[in-house]
Write a protein that holds these residues in place. Structure first.
Motif, PDB file in Angstrom:
ATOM      1  N   MET A 188      73.795 -40.408  59.002  1.00 29.15           N
ATOM      2  CA  MET A 188      74.897 -39.789  58.278  1.00 29.15           C
ATOM      3  C   MET A 188      74.406 -39.166  56.967  1.00 29.15           C
ATOM      4  SD  MET A 188      78.424 -41.539  56.915  1.00 29.15           S
ATOM      5  CE  MET A 188      77.562 -42.534  55.702  1.00 29.15           C
ATOM      6  N   VAL A 189      74.859 -37.962  56.667  1.00 30.57           N
ATOM      7  CA  VAL A 189      74.467 -37.287  55.439  1.00 30.57           C
ATOM      8  C   VAL A 189      75.242 -37.868  54.264  1.00 30.57           C
ATOM      9  CG1 VAL A 189      74.455 -35.106  54.179  1.00 30.57           C
ATOM     10  CG2 VAL A 189      73.830 -35.156  56.601  1.00 30.57           C
TER      11      VAL A 189
ATOM     12  N   TYR B 141      61.010 -34.115  46.809  1.00 34.43           N
ATOM     13  CA  TYR B 141      62.194 -34.492  47.574  1.00 34.43           C
ATOM     14  C   TYR B 141      62.467 -35.986  47.498  1.00 34.43           C
ATOM     15  CZ  TYR B 141      63.241 -29.875  49.250  1.00 34.43           C
ATOM     16  OH  TYR B 141      63.614 -28.560  49.300  1.00 34.43           O
ATOM     17  N   HIS B 142      61.422 -36.780  47.495  1.00 34.36           N
ATOM     18  CA  HIS B 142      61.616 -38.216  47.282  1.00 34.36           C
ATOM     19  C   HIS B 142      62.216 -38.476  45.904  1.00 34.36           C
ATOM     20  CE1 HIS B 142      59.888 -39.656  50.950  1.00 34.36           C
ATOM     21  NE2 HIS B 142      58.680 -39.170  50.722  1.00 34.36           N
ATOM     22  N   LEU B 143      61.751 -37.722  44.905  1.00 38.07           N
ATOM     23  CA  LEU B 143      62.278 -37.883  43.551  1.00 38.07           C
ATOM     24  C   LEU B 143      63.758 -37.517  43.502  1.00 38.07           C
ATOM     25  CD1 LEU B 143      61.874 -38.361  40.513  1.00 38.07           C
ATOM     26  CD2 LEU B 143      61.217 -35.945  40.319  1.00 38.07           C
ATOM     27  N   ALA B 144      64.145 -36.423  44.124  1.00 38.74           N
ATOM     28  CA  ALA B 144      65.540 -35.998  44.123  1.00 38.74           C
ATOM     29  C   ALA B 144      66.436 -37.048  44.780  1.00 38.74           C
ATOM     30  CB  ALA B 144      65.677 -34.657  44.837  1.00 38.74           C
TER      31      ALA B 144
ATOM     32  N   LEU C  96      69.450 -39.415  43.039  1.00 35.45           N
ATOM     33  CA  LEU C  96      70.811 -39.483  43.566  1.00 35.45           C
ATOM     34  C   LEU C  96      71.171 -40.876  44.067  1.00 35.45           C
ATOM     35  CD1 LEU C  96      71.028 -36.138  45.593  1.00 35.45           C
ATOM     36  CD2 LEU C  96      71.964 -36.620  43.319  1.00 35.45           C
ATOM     37  N   GLY C  97      70.165 -41.736  44.195  1.00 28.29           N
ATOM     38  CA  GLY C  97      70.407 -43.088  44.686  1.00 28.29           C
ATOM     39  C   GLY C  97      70.694 -43.142  46.171  1.00 28.29           C
ATOM     40  N   VAL C  98      70.098 -42.217  46.922  1.00 23.07           N
ATOM     41  CA  VAL C  98      70.332 -42.120  48.363  1.00 23.07           C
ATOM     42  C   VAL C  98      68.987 -42.169  49.088  1.00 23.07           C
ATOM     43  CG1 VAL C  98      71.212 -40.651  50.226  1.00 23.07           C
ATOM     44  CG2 VAL C  98      72.435 -40.764  48.040  1.00 23.07           C
ATOM     45  N   ALA C  99      68.917 -42.888  50.190  1.00 24.07           N
ATOM     46  CA  ALA C  99      67.691 -42.952  50.981  1.00 24.07           C
ATOM     47  C   ALA C  99      67.366 -41.578  51.553  1.00 24.07           C
ATOM     48  CB  ALA C  99      67.847 -43.969  52.110  1.00 24.07           C
TER      49      ALA C  99
ATOM     50  N   ALA D  37      59.305 -35.764  53.890  1.00 24.61           N
ATOM     51  CA  ALA D  37      60.079 -36.778  53.170  1.00 24.61           C
ATOM     52  C   ALA D  37      61.059 -37.503  54.079  1.00 24.61           C
ATOM     53  CB  ALA D  37      60.843 -36.129  52.012  1.00 24.61           C
ATOM     54  N   GLY D  38      61.129 -37.088  55.341  1.00 21.16           N
ATOM     55  CA  GLY D  38      62.014 -37.746  56.299  1.00 21.16           C
ATOM     56  C   GLY D  38      63.445 -37.263  56.257  1.00 21.16           C
ATOM     57  N   MET D  39      63.650 -36.039  55.778  1.00 25.13           N
ATOM     58  CA  MET D  39      64.998 -35.495  55.607  1.00 25.13           C
ATOM     59  C   MET D  39      65.345 -34.488  56.693  1.00 25.13           C
ATOM     60  SD  MET D  39      64.939 -34.962  51.477  1.00 25.13           S
ATOM     61  CE  MET D  39      64.710 -36.390  50.378  1.00 25.13           C
TER      62      MET D  39
END
Length: 222
Positions: free
Chosen positions: A1-2, A148-151, A155-158, A178-180
Motif C-alpha cells: 500500500m502506498v 530516496y532512503h533519506l526522503a 517522512l517516517g514511511v518504509a 531503494a525498493g520503491m
C-alpha cells in the motif's frame, strides 16, 4: 500500500531539462569544450558535479575550477527557471489530490538546495511538501538510492510503501534500488528505452492519471 509519494524535480515538476542543455552549451563552449552528442545524451539525471567532471575529463580547461564551472551551470539554470519556468501540466492537481488524502509528500533531487528552492518558490508549490532532499544531504546522488532512503526516513514511511515519480533512467534506477514503486515520465526521445520497463507505469503527462491508476499503484483512497 502506498503511504507516501516522492517526486523528482527536474523534468517532473518543471520542464527544466532544456535549461540544463542550454547551460551546458553556454558554459562549456565558453571554456572551449566541443560538445559531443554521445556524451550529452548521457547527462540526463546526473548531478551537476558529475556532468562537469565528465566534460572536464573529455576536454580539460584552465579558466575555471570544477567548482566554479559547476556553479556557473547552476546559476544559468536558476535564471532560466526564474524567467521561463512553469509547473508541468497536472502537477498541482496531483499534489492537491494527495494533500486531500493526507498522503505525505517529499522531493528528492540531484540538484542543489539553492536551485530546489528557486524552483519551489517559482512554481509556488512548496507548501505541498513535508520533506525536501537535495544533493548536499547525501554522500552519493542518483543512481545510488541514498537520497530516496533519506526522503522516506524524513517522512517516517518504509521505502517499500513509497511511490516515486521520475523522468530519468538515473532516477528510476535509484528509486528501484531503494525498493520503491516508480511511475516513469520519460522525455519523448527516451520513451522507448527498455530500462523504463521496470516501472509500474509509464506516462507522458500527469494529466493522464485516472482513478484506476491510483488503484493499481496501491493507494487505499482510490
Amino acid at each position: 500500500m502506498v503511504q507516501a509519494v516522492i517526486f523528482d524535480m527536474d523534468g517532473v515538476l518543471i520542464d527544466s531539462e532544456p535549461y540544463w542543455a542550454e547551460a551546458e552549451q553556454h558554459v562549456f563552449r565558453q571554456l572551449g569544450v566541443t560538445l559531443d552528442p554521445a556524451i550529452t545524451s548521457q547527462t540526463s539525471g546526473m548531478t551537476t558535479r558529475a556532468v562537469t567532471e565528465l566534460w572536464f575529463k573529455h576536454s580539460p580547461w584552465q579558466d575555471l575550477t570544477i567548482e566554479q564551472t559547476e556553479q556557473a551551470v547552476i546559476d544559468y539554470v536558476a535564471l532560466a527557471v526564474l524567467e521561463r519556468g512553469v509547473v508541468k501540466k497536472g502537477v498541482v492537481e496531483l499534489l492537491q489530490q494527495l494533500q486531500s488524502w493526507q498522503i505525505p509528500v517529499a522531493l528528492a533531487t540531484n540538484s542543489p538546495a539553492s536551485l530546489m528552492n528557486t524552483v519551489l518558490d517559482k512554481l509556488q508549490i512548496r507548501s505541498y511538501f513535508q520533506a525536501l532532499c537535495s544533493i548536499e544531504l547525501v554522500t552519493q546522488g542518483k543512481p545510488k538510492p541514498e537520497i530516496y532512503h533519506l526522503a522516506a526516513s524524513k517522512l517516517g514511511v518504509a521505502s517499500e510503501h513509497c511511490l516515486v515519480f521520475e523522468d530519468s533512467v538515473t532516477g528510476l534506477t535509484a528509486a528501484k534500488a531503494a525498493g520503491m514503486k516508480v511511475v516513469a515520465l520519460p522525455a519523448e526521445h527516451h520513451w522507448h528505452r527498455t530500462e523504463y520497463d521496470q516501472a509500474e507505469s509509464r506516462l507522458t503527462c500527469f494529466s493522464e492519471i485516472q482513478p484506476a491508476h491510483f488503484q493499481s499503484w496501491g493507494f487505499r483512497q482510490s
